[in-house]
Scaffold this motif. Structure first.
Motif, PDB file in Angstrom:
ATOM      1  N   SER A  50       0.849  -7.753 -10.937  1.00  8.63           N
ATOM      2  CA  SER A  50       1.780  -8.881 -10.930  1.00  8.63           C
ATOM      3  C   SER A  50       2.257  -9.201  -9.522  1.00  8.63           C
ATOM      4  CB  SER A  50       2.991  -8.581 -11.816  1.00  8.63           C
ATOM      5  OG  SER A  50       2.630  -8.471 -13.179  1.00  8.63           O
ATOM      6  N   MET A  51       2.456  -8.181  -8.698  1.00  8.12           N
ATOM      7  CA  MET A  51       2.976  -8.393  -7.348  1.00  8.12           C
ATOM      8  C   MET A  51       2.051  -9.277  -6.509  1.00  8.12           C
ATOM      9  SD  MET A  51       5.953  -7.080  -7.141  1.00  8.12           S
ATOM     10  CE  MET A  51       6.196  -7.165  -5.371  1.00  8.12           C
ATOM     11  N   ARG A  52       0.775  -9.334  -6.874  1.00  9.76           N
ATOM     12  CA  ARG A  52      -0.169 -10.139  -6.102  1.00  9.76           C
ATOM     13  C   ARG A  52       0.129 -11.628  -6.221  1.00  9.76           C
ATOM     14  NH1 ARG A  52      -5.255  -6.958  -8.740  1.00  9.76           N
ATOM     15  NH2 ARG A  52      -4.864  -4.892  -7.823  1.00  9.76           N
ATOM     16  N   ARG A  53       0.762 -12.036  -7.313  1.00  9.44           N
ATOM     17  CA  ARG A  53       1.032 -13.466  -7.488  1.00  9.44           C
ATOM     18  C   ARG A  53       2.469 -13.845  -7.117  1.00  9.44           C
ATOM     19  NH1 ARG A  53       1.756 -11.740 -13.035  1.00  9.44           N
ATOM     20  NH2 ARG A  53       3.590 -12.759 -13.979  1.00  9.44           N
ATOM     21  N   PHE A  54       3.293 -12.857  -6.747  1.00  3.60           N
ATOM     22  CA  PHE A  54       4.677 -13.113  -6.371  1.00  3.60           C
ATOM     23  C   PHE A  54       4.861 -13.018  -4.857  1.00  3.60           C
ATOM     24  CE2 PHE A  54       5.807 -10.898 -10.604  1.00  3.60           C
ATOM     25  CZ  PHE A  54       5.776 -12.092 -11.296  1.00  3.60           C
ATOM     26  N   HIS A  55       5.864 -13.707  -4.360  1.00  2.00           N
ATOM     27  CA  HIS A  55       6.391 -13.393  -3.037  1.00  2.00           C
ATOM     28  C   HIS A  55       7.906 -13.309  -3.139  1.00  2.00           C
ATOM     29  CE1 HIS A  55       6.544 -17.843  -2.939  1.00  2.00           C
ATOM     30  NE2 HIS A  55       7.531 -17.717  -2.079  1.00  2.00           N
ATOM     31  N   VAL A  56       8.495 -12.573  -2.232  1.00  2.00           N
ATOM     32  CA  VAL A  56       9.903 -12.193  -2.339  1.00  2.00           C
ATOM     33  C   VAL A  56      10.667 -12.632  -1.099  1.00  2.00           C
ATOM     34  CG1 VAL A  56      11.491 -10.222  -2.528  1.00  2.00           C
ATOM     35  CG2 VAL A  56       9.327 -10.214  -3.800  1.00  2.00           C
ATOM     36  N   THR A  57      11.911 -13.096  -1.308  1.00  4.63           N
ATOM     37  CA  THR A  57      12.809 -13.434  -0.208  1.00  4.63           C
ATOM     38  C   THR A  57      14.145 -12.733  -0.415  1.00  4.63           C
ATOM     39  OG1 THR A  57      13.503 -15.452  -1.372  1.00  4.63           O
ATOM     40  CG2 THR A  57      11.756 -15.678   0.281  1.00  4.63           C
ATOM     41  N   VAL A  58      14.946 -12.714   0.642  1.00  6.73           N
ATOM     42  CA  VAL A  58      16.278 -12.107   0.596  1.00  6.73           C
ATOM     43  C   VAL A  58      17.309 -13.151   1.009  1.00  6.73           C
ATOM     44  CG1 VAL A  58      17.783 -10.320   1.553  1.00  6.73           C
ATOM     45  CG2 VAL A  58      15.363  -9.820   1.134  1.00  6.73           C
ATOM     46  N   ASP A  59      18.313 -13.342   0.161  1.00  2.00           N
ATOM     47  CA  ASP A  59      19.436 -14.251   0.454  1.00  2.00           C
ATOM     48  C   ASP A  59      18.996 -15.684   0.728  1.00  2.00           C
ATOM     49  OD1 ASP A  59      21.345 -12.285   0.106  1.00  2.00           O
ATOM     50  OD2 ASP A  59      21.410 -11.744   2.222  1.00  2.00           O
TER      51      ASP A  59
ATOM     52  N   GLY B 208      29.284 -11.540   3.659  1.00  2.00           N
ATOM     53  CA  GLY B 208      28.198 -10.650   4.049  1.00  2.00           C
ATOM     54  C   GLY B 208      28.050  -9.388   3.228  1.00  2.00           C
ATOM     55  N   TRP B 209      28.738  -9.307   2.083  1.00  2.00           N
ATOM     56  CA  TRP B 209      28.671  -8.098   1.255  1.00  2.00           C
ATOM     57  C   TRP B 209      27.716  -8.231   0.073  1.00  2.00           C
ATOM     58  CZ3 TRP B 209      30.895  -3.895   3.278  1.00  2.00           C
ATOM     59  CH2 TRP B 209      31.935  -4.074   4.198  1.00  2.00           C
ATOM     60  N   ALA B 210      27.703  -9.380  -0.573  1.00  2.00           N
ATOM     61  CA  ALA B 210      26.855  -9.597  -1.743  1.00  2.00           C
ATOM     62  C   ALA B 210      25.541 -10.241  -1.307  1.00  2.00           C
ATOM     63  CB  ALA B 210      27.567 -10.467  -2.768  1.00  2.00           C
ATOM     64  N   HIS B 211      24.447  -9.794  -1.908  1.00  2.00           N
ATOM     65  CA  HIS B 211      23.120 -10.241  -1.497  1.00  2.00           C
ATOM     66  C   HIS B 211      22.244 -10.501  -2.721  1.00  2.00           C
ATOM     67  CE1 HIS B 211      23.894  -9.150   2.707  1.00  2.00           C
ATOM     68  NE2 HIS B 211      24.535  -8.106   2.205  1.00  2.00           N
ATOM     69  N   SER B 212      21.235 -11.306  -2.506  1.00  2.00           N
ATOM     70  CA  SER B 212      20.286 -11.610  -3.573  1.00  2.00           C
ATOM     71  C   SER B 212      18.865 -11.344  -3.115  1.00  2.00           C
ATOM     72  CB  SER B 212      20.414 -13.083  -4.003  1.00  2.00           C
ATOM     73  OG  SER B 212      20.127 -13.959  -2.925  1.00  2.00           O
ATOM     74  N   ILE B 213      18.034 -11.028  -4.078  1.00  2.00           N
ATOM     75  CA  ILE B 213      16.592 -10.942  -3.880  1.00  2.00           C
ATOM     76  C   ILE B 213      15.955 -11.945  -4.830  1.00  2.00           C
ATOM     77  CG2 ILE B 213      14.545  -9.508  -4.232  1.00  2.00           C
ATOM     78  CD1 ILE B 213      16.145  -7.146  -3.225  1.00  2.00           C
TER      79      ILE B 213
ATOM     80  N   ALA C 126      17.921  -5.004   6.169  1.00  2.00           N
ATOM     81  CA  ALA C 126      17.766  -6.267   5.454  1.00  2.00           C
ATOM     82  C   ALA C 126      19.093  -6.888   5.055  1.00  2.00           C
ATOM     83  CB  ALA C 126      16.917  -6.037   4.205  1.00  2.00           C
ATOM     84  N   PHE C 127      20.141  -6.068   4.935  1.00  2.92           N
ATOM     85  CA  PHE C 127      21.441  -6.547   4.474  1.00  2.92           C
ATOM     86  C   PHE C 127      22.531  -6.404   5.512  1.00  2.92           C
ATOM     87  CE2 PHE C 127      19.407  -4.688   0.524  1.00  2.92           C
ATOM     88  CZ  PHE C 127      18.924  -5.894   0.069  1.00  2.92           C
ATOM     89  N   GLY C 128      22.166  -5.993   6.708  1.00  4.79           N
ATOM     90  CA  GLY C 128      23.192  -5.694   7.710  1.00  4.79           C
ATOM     91  C   GLY C 128      23.519  -6.805   8.665  1.00  4.79           C
TER      92      GLY C 128
END
Length: 225
Positions: free
Chosen positions: A81-90, A125-130, A222-224
């Motif tokens: 499944s990971m082959r068809r996904f890409h991921v971002t942060v915030d 800057g405390w809460a984050h999303s993926i 990634a979150f700092g």
């Protein structure tokens, strides 16, 4: 780096962490300083009313679900499944909140007050999303709090098979990028869905010990920022 909000006026440290119940306190507010203080004490908020409405409950599960360093299990189907996904942060924090708060979901608990509270924490800057994408479509994601070496996952959603698992896999890679086993991913409760990824249960006492060590660390890169 995240901005420290004004300190809470509530004495959350008086919560009864010695009771044999996941619910340890009721009341207070959802100000950024209150929520941040709660996480540092091993607590998280969730309303006691219908679909998460007031009053606010503060929870510290007797058996805590955690994904610790090295425990992640990635199945063959997830690898495919990971082959068809890409991921971002915030990249789309509000859209992830919308997905997690979808009123059609069973067991929904994310109210407008919760949404507002975590949006403010995101701005600080405390809460984050993926975010998990299939092409240009947002098909899954999660959000939570990065406090020192703790990432406290709050909720996740998916519109495609394995998309929420992909978000957890990405989170694991980001949190443990430096290989430090003192870091902790907290998922609140171990569900059958999360258990397939390697989430285990530890006692409240063990969690609080691990939390104290994690809070001595800085946030993952990634979150700092």
């Amino acid at each position: 780096m995240p901005i420290e909000p004004p300190a809470t006026s509530w004495d959350l440290a008086s919560a009864r962490m010695d009771v044999a119940d996941d619910l340890v306190a009721v009341g207070a507010d959802l100000e950024p300083g209150t929520i941040l203080s709660a996480y540092r004490l091993g607590l998280f908020p969730m309303g006691l009313g219908t679909h998460g409405r007031a009053p606010i409950g503060w929870w510290g599960p007797v058996r805590r679900g955690v994904l610790l360093h090295g425990d992640l299990h990635v199945s063959r189907s997830l690898r495919r499944s990971m082959r068809r996904f890409h991921v971002t942060v915030d990249a789309e924090f509000d859209a992830v909140l919308d997905g997690c708060a979808d009123p059609s979901r069973s067991g929904r608990w994310i109210t407008d007050d919760i949404r507002t509270a975590y949006r403010r924490l995101h701005d600080l800057g405390w809460a984050h999303s993926i975010e998990v994408w299939e092409g240009e479509d947002l098909v899954g994601g999660l959000y939570g709090m990065a406090v020192g070496g703790l990432f406290a996952g709050e909720s996740m959603f998916h519109h495609a098979t394995d998309a929420s698992k992909a978000a957890v896999l990405a989170l694991d890679r980001l949190v443990y990028a430096d290989g430090d086993p003192r870091r902790v991913i907290d998922v609140q409760w171990r569900t059958p869905h999360l258990a397939t990824l390697g989430v285990r249960e530890i006692s409240r006492t063990a969690y609080l010990t691990a939390l104290s060590e994690a809070l001595e660390l800085g946030p993952p890169d990634a979150f700092g920022a």
